[in-house]
Design an enzyme around this catalytic site. Structure first.
Site, PDB file in Angstrom:
ATOM      1  CG  HIS A  62    -157.926  -3.360 -20.179  1.00 15.03           C
ATOM      2  ND1 HIS A  62    -158.944  -2.646 -20.775  1.00 15.03           N
ATOM      3  CD2 HIS A  62    -156.975  -2.454 -19.864  1.00 15.03           C
ATOM      4  CE1 HIS A  62    -158.611  -1.363 -20.827  1.00 15.03           C
ATOM      5  NE2 HIS A  62    -157.413  -1.218 -20.280  1.00 15.03           N
ATOM      6  CG  LEU A  63    -160.671  -8.592 -15.400  1.00 17.29           C
ATOM      7  CD1 LEU A  63    -161.787  -8.837 -14.392  1.00 17.29           C
ATOM      8  CD2 LEU A  63    -159.466  -9.463 -15.066  1.00 17.29           C
ATOM      9  NE  ARG A  64    -157.404  -7.416 -23.152  1.00 15.72           N
ATOM     10  CZ  ARG A  64    -157.171  -6.147 -23.445  1.00 15.72           C
ATOM     11  NH1 ARG A  64    -158.188  -5.306 -23.593  1.00 15.72           N
ATOM     12  NH2 ARG A  64    -155.948  -5.718 -23.614  1.00 15.72           N
ATOM     13  CG  ASN A  94    -161.398  -2.100 -23.291  1.00 14.33           C
ATOM     14  OD1 ASN A  94    -161.429  -2.634 -22.192  1.00 14.33           O
ATOM     15  ND2 ASN A  94    -160.278  -1.889 -23.950  1.00 14.33           N
ATOM     16  CG  ASP A 152    -158.924   2.577 -20.491  1.00 15.95           C
ATOM     17  OD1 ASP A 152    -158.288   3.584 -20.226  1.00 15.95           O
ATOM     18  OD2 ASP A 152    -158.414   1.522 -20.865  1.00 15.95           O
ATOM     19  CG  HIS A 232    -153.232   5.316 -18.910  1.00 15.18           C
ATOM     20  ND1 HIS A 232    -153.620   6.391 -19.655  1.00 15.18           N
ATOM     21  CD2 HIS A 232    -154.064   4.297 -19.258  1.00 15.18           C
ATOM     22  CE1 HIS A 232    -154.640   6.047 -20.418  1.00 15.18           C
ATOM     23  NE2 HIS A 232    -154.928   4.786 -20.202  1.00 15.18           N
ATOM     24  CG  ASN A 278    -152.886   4.560 -26.475  1.00 20.59           C
ATOM     25  OD1 ASN A 278    -152.261   5.614 -26.390  1.00 20.59           O
ATOM     26  ND2 ASN A 278    -154.112   4.503 -26.958  1.00 20.59           N
ATOM     27  CG  ASP A 305    -153.631   0.397 -19.194  1.00 16.08           C
ATOM     28  OD1 ASP A 305    -154.668  -0.266 -19.390  1.00 16.08           O
ATOM     29  OD2 ASP A 305    -153.182   1.215 -20.017  1.00 16.08           O
ATOM     30  CG  HIS A 309    -153.099  -7.693 -26.310  1.00 17.27           C
ATOM     31  ND1 HIS A 309    -154.365  -7.492 -26.824  1.00 17.27           N
ATOM     32  CD2 HIS A 309    -152.686  -6.497 -25.854  1.00 17.27           C
ATOM     33  CE1 HIS A 309    -154.688  -6.217 -26.680  1.00 17.27           C
ATOM     34  NE2 HIS A 309    -153.690  -5.594 -26.089  1.00 17.27           N
TER      35      HIS A 309
END
Lengths: 425, 306
Positions: A62-64, A94, A152, A232, A278, A305, A309
């Protein structure tokens, strides 16, 4: 440029080799005792104390960016990737806006080229806005460079829509990567339902929440004769479902993450939100089955994964904290420590799980050190023990339950398309 | 003197600490019986009740307890929703610290929230109930009630009936009672039983009769109406019939057994009125015990080191 004398992990075992890279490709390989002679002005790098792996590939990151740049950006995420030894990463959709059209996919590819660290392959959402209603612009995204589809963080709830997605995606040569979670069973659960959920009173979710959707995706793949990839995997029963499906010829592949083969739900005991992920950390039985699945080939590859944050998203009550672990900078060392030092995998098998297998699954170039391949190389010192200190992460996400843990194996240099993109100072 | 800065739960408290609180609580109860509400133990101290969940009895009890010992009290109520958008728990804690608050009594819907607060602040933190984790003052008042009735807790058999899954009262009681040598049997609908309660030291029974058999104490737990909507059981009527406690069932317990309940009770659901108002009920007495226990907790936590 020549990389001299590394122990090189190849298909035929580990050998001391010199590697010449030219114009982004591996141009020549020779046993170190014969040696490659440097041409005039050719740069040489002494790698004689290092082990060279085919450039690591992480197909679940996740690169955000766009949308959550306070958590991570394409720049910091790819810096983190090359520090962790990754030469190619696939980023999940996402973001905000969601990667559900060619515009966002194009932005990510362009921005990744601009920051110039590692190769970034976007993964498109299965449905528009990840809402589970209409298929996203799959054809357009494919043209823009999307390498797979995934919802995802969510499961496509409507099974019929999921079947359509798998069929339509197959027209464009794309696979669906499935996050498996029956929402109604999870029902607000934040940890695995077991001893530690009982002890902490944190709401648990049972294995079946994951297994039911794993089974559903397998059934769809089997019925439709199409491939599917399970994200995952964390449960022993999920590993078994995949093992059985593979045995009868279903085109299913699967991944797991270092935290599922390293930790159990005992990590939630003190309510540390960095243990919140998760699917949730499960029991020793699950951890051992995940390792067994990696060993026998049920689980094809290791992904991080990587879910960075901001501290603000974690320094709150456990149930309100964000799910996820910042994983790019610890994945190699954890995998090497737990699996190779732990006697589960050979170096060659580790290279397969972290490079060749994801390349195979997604049809990416790479995964092998051979003449003519892209010069993607990861050099590590397998003797170095170090202690995980999130303050030293280059990722913006400092959220790791591995803080303070001593691991072995440290990435020293990462080469992408023949260029040194990371070298430890 | 307690060994911990905070009282987060009975899982973490040592047996000696529990005994010390109970022993002082007995003396506090004597004072209350004598009508003494003018203690000085907390003179000059400030106590804040910080409640993120609705509560009348626990909050009132803590505030009375603090006032009866001479403390200044302030109550902060926060609707969880607004807090989630606004100030974080950590920041609220820092603010209370800066206001020179000595003790924060917190109730919170999320397990572990008091631990997070305790880590952040210099003030003493008392957990007044966190999610499904612990409710130490409730368990201590149950234990005080048991000691009053039976003299000591060692060797007692305590039966807990009802929604164990969501019950912080059941967990705290289990930890505390086991430390003091009692045995705990539970019976609950399978849908409201946590997956590993026996591993925590309880005997999980397969009927009410089995759980009640030879019990000295029978503890009912409040059933929330929303559990029915979540599909945990078909109706309150059916719950009452198959999982509730009436006078006939109570006969399976020992003759001198007492009935407790953390309140408020749903009459005719988990307990029948005959049980609630019957001779074996200790439910009203528990409320005064609660006051005494909380006075003891506040006193011991704020005692100065000599």
């Amino acid at each position: 440029m020549i990389f001299y004398g590394a122990d090189v992990v190849t298909k035929d075992g580990v050998k001391k080799l010199d590697i010449r890279v030219k114009r982004g490709k591996i141009a020549a390989i020779a046993p170190a005792e014969e040696g490659l002679a440097a041409g005039r002005g050719e740069q040489v790098v002494d790698c004689s104390l290092l082990t060279a792996f085919p450039g690591l590939i992480d197909m679940h990151v996740h690169l955000r960016d766009p949308g959550f740049e306070n958590k991570e950006t394409i720049e910091t995420g790819t810096m983190s990737a090359v520090k962790g030894g990754f030469t190619q990463i696939c980023c999940m959709p996402n973001t905000k806006p969601v990667i559900d059209n060619k515009v966002v996919a194009t932005y990510i590819k362009a921005r990744a080229r601009e920051v110039g660290r590692c190769k970034v392959h976007p993964i498109g959402a299965i449905t528009e806005g990840q809402k589970g209603e209409n298929l996203s612009a799959i054809g357009g995204m494919k043209a823009a460079g999307v390498v797979a589809l995934s919802e995802d963080g969510k499961t496509v709830r409507n099974t019929s829509l999921m079947a359509n997605a798998m069929m339509y995606a197959s027209d464009f040569g794309l696979k669906c990567l499935c996050h498996c979670e029956d929402e109604s069973l999870v029902n607000g659960g934040v940890v695995h339902a077991g001893y530690y959920s009982t002890l902490t009173g944190l709401k648990g979710s049972i294995r079946a929440a994951e297994d039911i959707i794993i089974a559903r995706e397998i059934c769809l793949a089997e019925s439709l004769g199409l491939p599917v990839h399970i994200c995952h995997v964390s449960t022993y029963s999920g590993v078994q479902l995949i093992r059985e499906a593979k045995a009868r010829g279903v085109q299913v592949t699967a991944e797991t993450c270092p935290h599922y083969f390293t930790l159990t739900d005992a990590a939630i005991r003190d309510f540390d939100p960095d243990s919140k992920v998760n699917p949730p950390l499960r029991e020793e039985r699950d951890r051992l089955s995940v390792i067994e699945g990696l060993k026998d080939g049920t689980i094809d590859c290791i992904v991080t994964d990587h879910a960075p944050h901001h501290a603000d998203d974690k320094n709150v009550e456990y149930s309100y904290a964000a799910f996820g672990i910042s994983g790019l900078e610890t994945s190699f060392a954890l995998s090497y420590t737990m699996l190779v030092k732990g006697g589960v995998l050979t170096l060659g098998e580790l290279a397969d799980k972290m490079s060749a297998a994801p390349a195979r699954i997604l049809g990416l170039e790479g995964g092998e050190i051979a003449v003519g391949m892209p010069a993607d190389l990861t050099f590590a010192d397998l003797g170095e023990a170090w202690t995980v200190d999130p303050a030293k992460f280059v990722s913006k996400g400092k959220n790791t339950p591995f803080k303070g843990r001593t691991v072995t194996g440290r990435v020293k240099m990462t080469v992408v398309d023949g260029k040194i993109k990371y070298r430890e100072k | 003197m307690l060994k911990h800065k905070d009282i987060l739960g009975l899982y973490d408290l040592e047996r000696e600490e529990i005994e010390e609180i109970l022993s002082l609580a007995h003396r506090m109860k004597d004072r209350l019986r004598a009508g003494d509400k003018h203690g000085t133990e907390l003179e000059g101290k400030s106590v804040t009740t910080l409640f993120y969940e609705n509560s009348t009895r626990t909050r009132t009890s803590f505030e009375y307890a603090a006032k009866f010992l001479g403390a200044h009290t302030v109550s902060v109520s926060v609707a969880t929703s607004s807090v989630r958008k606004g100030e974080t728990l950590v920041d609220t804690g820092k603010t209370l610290d800066a206001l020179r608050c000595d003790v924060i009594v917190i109730r919170h819907p999320v397990g572990g929230a008091p631990a997070l607060l305790a880590k952040t602040v210099g003030a003493h933190v008392i957990n007044a109930g966190d999610g499904m984790n612990e409710h130490p003052s409730q368990a201590l008042l149950d234990m005080l009630t048991m000691e009053e009735k039976f003299g000591s807790i060692g060797g007692l058999k305590v039966a807990i009936l009802g929604d164990i899954l969501h019950s912080r009262v059941a967990r705290s009681n289990l930890y505390g009672l086991k430390k003091l040598g009692a045995s705990v049997s539970v019976y609950a609908p399978r849908t409201l039983l946590p997956p590993a309660f026996s591993e925590l030291g309880a005997t999980v029974c397969s009927s009410r009769e089995e759980a009640l058999d030879g019990a000295d104490v029978v503890m009912g737990l409040r059933i929330q109406l929303e559990r029915q909507k979540a599909g945990n059981f078909p109706s309150l009527g059916e719950y009452a019939k198959y999982y509730g406690l009436d006078e006939a069932l109570l006969k399976y317990a020992k003759k001198g057994a007492i009935v407790t309940h953390p309140g408020p009770v749903n009459r005719g659901v988990e307990l029948t009125s005959g049980v609630i108002d019957g001779p074996q009920s200790a439910i009203e007495e528990q409320v005064t015990s609660g006051l005494a226990v909380r006075m003891a907790m506040l006193t011991l936590l704020t005692e100065e080191t000599l």
